[in-house]
Enzyme design. Structure first.
Site, short mmCIF file in Angstrom:
data_model
loop_
_atom_site.label_atom_id
_atom_site.label_comp_id
_atom_site.label_asym_id
_atom_site.label_seq_id
_atom_site.Cartn_x
_atom_site.Cartn_y
_atom_site.Cartn_z
N LYS A 9 -7.73 9.24 -10.25
CA LYS A 9 -6.69 9.97 -9.53
C LYS A 9 -7.00 10.04 -8.02
CE LYS A 9 -5.45 12.74 -13.62
NZ LYS A 9 -5.19 14.11 -14.15
N TYR A 49 4.60 11.21 -15.84
CA TYR A 49 4.24 12.48 -16.46
C TYR A 49 5.46 13.20 -17.07
CZ TYR A 49 -0.66 12.62 -14.91
OH TYR A 49 -2.00 12.38 -14.75
N ASN A 112 -8.65 16.60 -11.39
CA ASN A 112 -9.73 16.38 -12.36
C ASN A 112 -10.15 14.91 -12.48
OD1 ASN A 112 -7.49 15.53 -13.73
ND2 ASN A 112 -7.68 16.92 -15.46
N HIS A 115 -7.57 10.16 -15.51
CA HIS A 115 -6.59 10.28 -16.59
C HIS A 115 -6.98 9.30 -17.69
CE1 HIS A 115 -2.78 10.09 -18.82
NE2 HIS A 115 -2.95 8.78 -18.80
N GLU A 126 1.90 3.64 -21.45
CA GLU A 126 1.30 3.82 -20.12
C GLU A 126 0.79 2.50 -19.54
OE1 GLU A 126 -0.10 8.49 -20.72
OE2 GLU A 126 -1.64 6.94 -20.53
P1 ATP Z 1 -4.72 13.34 -18.51
O1 ATP Z 1 -3.36 13.30 -19.20
O2 ATP Z 1 -4.65 13.35 -17.00
O3 ATP Z 1 -5.68 12.35 -19.05
P2 ATP Z 1 -5.36 15.56 -20.18
O4 ATP Z 1 -4.75 14.78 -21.29
O5 ATP Z 1 -6.75 16.10 -20.34
O6 ATP Z 1 -5.39 14.75 -18.84
P3 ATP Z 1 -2.85 16.98 -20.02
O7 ATP Z 1 -2.67 18.23 -20.79
O8 ATP Z 1 -2.20 15.72 -20.48
O9 ATP Z 1 -4.42 16.76 -19.79
O10 ATP Z 1 -2.37 17.29 -18.54
C1 ATP Z 1 -2.14 16.24 -17.62
C2 ATP Z 1 -2.72 16.59 -16.29
O11 ATP Z 1 -2.01 17.71 -15.77
C3 ATP Z 1 -4.18 17.05 -16.32
O12 ATP Z 1 -5.10 16.00 -16.31
C4 ATP Z 1 -4.25 17.86 -15.05
O13 ATP Z 1 -4.35 17.01 -13.90
C5 ATP Z 1 -2.90 18.53 -15.03
N1 ATP Z 1 -2.94 19.85 -15.68
C6 ATP Z 1 -3.05 20.12 -16.99
N2 ATP Z 1 -3.04 21.44 -17.25
C7 ATP Z 1 -2.89 22.03 -16.03
C8 ATP Z 1 -2.79 23.38 -15.59
N3 ATP Z 1 -2.84 24.40 -16.45
N4 ATP Z 1 -2.65 23.61 -14.26
C9 ATP Z 1 -2.59 22.59 -13.37
N5 ATP Z 1 -2.66 21.29 -13.72
C10 ATP Z 1 -2.82 21.01 -15.03
MG MG Z 2 -2.79 13.88 -21.14
#
Ligand code: ATP
Ligand code: MG
Length: 138
Positions: A9, A49, A112, A115, A126
């Site tokens: 990211k 997203y 974070n 992804h 994706e």
């Molecule tokens: P990714 O999809 O990025 O691999 P993930 O599957 O661990 O991560 P998801 O629940 O799919 O997490 O959320 C997608 C992304 O949205 C997260 O990686 C993070 O960047 C963001 N995100 C998730 N939860 C929150 C939150 N509570 N507040 C802010 N941003 C969030």
């Molecule tokens: Mg995810």
């Protein structure tokens, strides 16, 4: 063999940890079979997203994902989807296990670093979002 989509990211690229992330992927048996750097626009980030469009963090997340270049990769390996998610660590870095990418580098639940796809179906869609079939070498 399974394929998964990885994104470094904007925060990961900006903080100079592309090499460190790639080193961890390769040393854990994940083979990079496609890779490029690009910068998404807001519409592309919202499309990528779209499953999160009702979530309160959707606008912030999609804005963040357009804030700088990202590195997108297709990873291949046995159990690549779950294996890569294990190396990434939990979404919230405060919950991530020791030695994971997010534990070591993430600064925020949103920012974070990486992804990873969460199922074979999302991986296929994706990968198709970013790559043509002839760009995926595996
Ligand atoms: P990714 O999809 O990025 O691999 P993930 O599957 O661990 O991560 P998801 O629940 O799919 O997490 O959320 C997608 C992304 O949205 C997260 O990686 C993070 O960047 C963001 N995100 C998730 N939860 C929150 C939150 N509570 N507040 C802010 N941003 C969030
Ligand atoms: Mg995810």
């Amino acid at each position: 063999m399974e394929k998964t989509l990885s994104i470094i990211k904007p925060d990961g690229v900006a903080r100079g940890v592309i090499g460190e992330v790639i080193k961890r992927l390769e040393s854990n048996g994940l083979k990079i079979i496609a890779m490029k750097m690009l910068k998404m626009n807001k519409a592309q980030a919202e499309s990528f997203y779209s499953v999160h469009k009702e979530r309160p963090f959707f606008q912030s997340l999609t804005y963040f994902m357009t804030s700088g270049p990202i590195v997108v990769m297709v990873l291949e390996g046995e159990n690549a989807i779950a294996g890569y998610r294990e190396i990434m660590g939990a979404t919230d870095h405060r919950d991530a296990a020791e030695g994971t990418i997010r534990k070591d580098f993430a600064t925020d639940i949103e920012k974070n670093i990486v992804h990873g796809s969460d199922s074979p179906e999302t991986a296929a869609s994706e990968i198709g979002f970013f790559f043509n079939s002839y760009e995926v070498t595996g």
